[in-house]
Motif scaffolding. Sequence first.
Motif, short mmCIF file in Angstrom:
data_model
loop_
_atom_site.label_atom_id
_atom_site.label_comp_id
_atom_site.label_asym_id
_atom_site.label_seq_id
_atom_site.Cartn_x
_atom_site.Cartn_y
_atom_site.Cartn_z
N GLY A 1 9.25 9.77 -1.60
CA GLY A 1 8.14 8.09 -1.41
C GLY A 1 8.07 8.08 -0.20
N LEU A 2 7.75 8.98 0.95
CA LEU A 2 7.74 8.87 2.65
C LEU A 2 6.07 8.90 2.40
CD1 LEU A 2 7.92 8.57 5.04
CD2 LEU A 2 7.77 10.94 5.89
N ILE A 3 5.37 8.03 2.37
CA ILE A 3 3.59 7.60 2.81
C ILE A 3 2.60 8.11 4.46
CG2 ILE A 3 1.48 6.11 2.29
CD1 ILE A 3 3.09 4.19 0.25
N THR A 4 2.03 8.84 4.00
CA THR A 4 1.27 9.54 5.12
C THR A 4 0.43 9.40 5.77
OG1 THR A 4 3.21 11.23 5.31
CG2 THR A 4 1.37 11.20 6.59
N MET A 5 -0.37 8.45 6.52
CA MET A 5 -2.19 8.62 6.36
C MET A 5 -2.44 8.75 7.57
SD MET A 5 -4.13 5.06 5.35
CE MET A 5 -5.50 4.56 5.97
N GLU A 6 -3.62 10.00 7.37
CA GLU A 6 -3.99 10.58 8.85
C GLU A 6 -2.92 11.17 9.71
OE1 GLU A 6 -6.90 7.73 9.48
OE2 GLU A 6 -8.23 7.89 8.99
N GLY A 7 -1.64 11.89 9.66
CA GLY A 7 -0.83 12.72 9.90
C GLY A 7 0.37 11.20 10.90
N ARG A 8 0.36 9.98 10.23
CA ARG A 8 1.28 8.74 10.54
C ARG A 8 1.54 8.45 9.37
NH1 ARG A 8 -1.29 3.83 11.23
NH2 ARG A 8 -3.54 4.37 11.17
N GLN A 9 2.94 7.51 9.42
CA GLN A 9 3.16 7.62 8.37
C GLN A 9 3.22 5.68 7.92
OE1 GLN A 9 7.62 8.00 8.65
NE2 GLN A 9 8.09 6.92 6.83
N VAL A 10 3.33 5.74 7.32
CA VAL A 10 2.61 3.67 7.02
C VAL A 10 3.67 3.71 5.92
CG1 VAL A 10 0.48 2.36 5.89
CG2 VAL A 10 0.37 4.98 7.34
N ASP A 11 3.77 2.07 6.05
CA ASP A 11 4.38 1.10 4.80
C ASP A 11 3.81 1.03 3.76
OD1 ASP A 11 6.61 1.30 6.37
OD2 ASP A 11 6.39 -0.48 7.92
N MET A 12 3.94 0.48 2.77
CA MET A 12 2.85 0.30 1.35
C MET A 12 2.50 -0.71 1.81
SD MET A 12 2.87 1.22 -1.86
CE MET A 12 3.89 1.86 -2.67
N GLU A 13 3.21 -1.60 2.30
CA GLU A 13 2.61 -3.03 2.63
C GLU A 13 1.46 -2.53 3.43
OE1 GLU A 13 5.72 -2.92 3.38
OE2 GLU A 13 6.03 -3.64 1.25
N ARG A 14 1.03 -1.71 4.67
CA ARG A 14 0.27 -1.03 5.81
C ARG A 14 -0.65 -0.20 4.63
NH1 ARG A 14 0.78 -5.64 9.07
NH2 ARG A 14 2.84 -5.80 9.52
N VAL A 15 0.21 0.26 4.09
CA VAL A 15 -1.63 1.48 3.51
C VAL A 15 -2.76 0.15 3.07
CG1 VAL A 15 -2.69 1.82 1.08
CG2 VAL A 15 -0.29 2.24 1.96
N THR A 16 -2.79 -1.19 2.70
CA THR A 16 -4.43 -2.09 2.29
C THR A 16 -4.75 -2.45 3.92
OG1 THR A 16 -3.70 -2.73 0.32
CG2 THR A 16 -4.82 -3.67 1.22
N ALA A 17 -3.90 -2.64 4.59
CA ALA A 17 -5.12 -3.08 5.83
C ALA A 17 -5.48 -1.53 6.38
CB ALA A 17 -3.65 -3.22 6.89
N ASN A 18 -4.96 -0.62 7.00
CA ASN A 18 -5.43 0.70 6.91
C ASN A 18 -6.37 0.76 6.28
OD1 ASN A 18 -3.57 1.17 9.16
ND2 ASN A 18 -2.40 2.23 8.09
N ILE A 19 -6.33 1.24 4.83
CA ILE A 19 -7.84 1.25 4.66
C ILE A 19 -9.35 0.97 4.64
CG2 ILE A 19 -9.07 1.77 2.32
CD1 ILE A 19 -6.98 3.92 2.80
N GLU A 20 -8.76 -0.24 4.86
CA GLU A 20 -9.73 -1.48 5.50
C GLU A 20 -10.38 -1.36 6.80
OE1 GLU A 20 -8.13 -4.71 4.51
OE2 GLU A 20 -8.81 -5.56 2.69
N ARG A 21 -9.57 -1.04 7.35
CA ARG A 21 -10.08 -0.89 8.92
C ARG A 21 -11.38 0.64 8.73
NH1 ARG A 21 -8.54 3.47 12.16
NH2 ARG A 21 -6.16 3.95 11.27
N LYS A 22 -10.20 1.51 7.85
CA LYS A 22 -11.27 2.77 7.27
C LYS A 22 -12.28 2.66 7.31
CE LYS A 22 -11.67 7.84 8.39
NZ LYS A 22 -11.61 8.43 9.45
N LEU A 23 -12.10 1.41 6.70
CA LEU A 23 -13.81 1.58 5.75
C LEU A 23 -14.52 0.66 6.74
CD1 LEU A 23 -13.00 0.50 2.28
CD2 LEU A 23 -14.22 2.26 2.80
N ALA A 24 -14.30 -0.29 7.55
CA ALA A 24 -14.85 -0.76 8.52
C ALA A 24 -15.89 0.39 9.45
CB ALA A 24 -14.33 -1.52 9.71
#
Length: 134
Positions: free
Chosen positions: A69-92
């Motif tokens: 259940g470990l979520i990794t985004m772009e090589g770093r570990q991310v909590d489930m609650e932080r996925v939306t914020a990180n995606i929005e930053r990438k979309l910006a």
Amino acid sequence: MAFKKYAAEHEEAKVDMTPMLDIIFIMLIFFIVTTSFVKPMGIDYDKPESAQKSRAKGDNVLITVSKTGLITMEGRQVDMERVTANIERKLAETPGAAVLIQADGETLHGTVVGVMDKVKAAGVRKISVTQTDE
């Protein structure tokens, strides 16, 4: 009485090629004269550039979900609650980016669906999900 031998015995029969060559040259001249060298009519125009620029590899976001259940985004570990914020930053940074969710074969389905929901909440329209067998 002795018969005179003809001198034609030793000569071979020859075909005169001159008339055939004359016909070929006449046909060649005919085709050259009858060929038209007219430039085809048309409208010159500039093609518009594509609205979608070709995407580089860095435009896509890779999210991996391990079997624990470990979520990794772009090589770093991310909590489930932080996925939306990180995606929005990438979309910006890169509008129109696609997201690839790569989940382990033994990952709980609810975790993957939760990540997909967070990605959709960020406004991503292109989501791909793949399965890895590690």
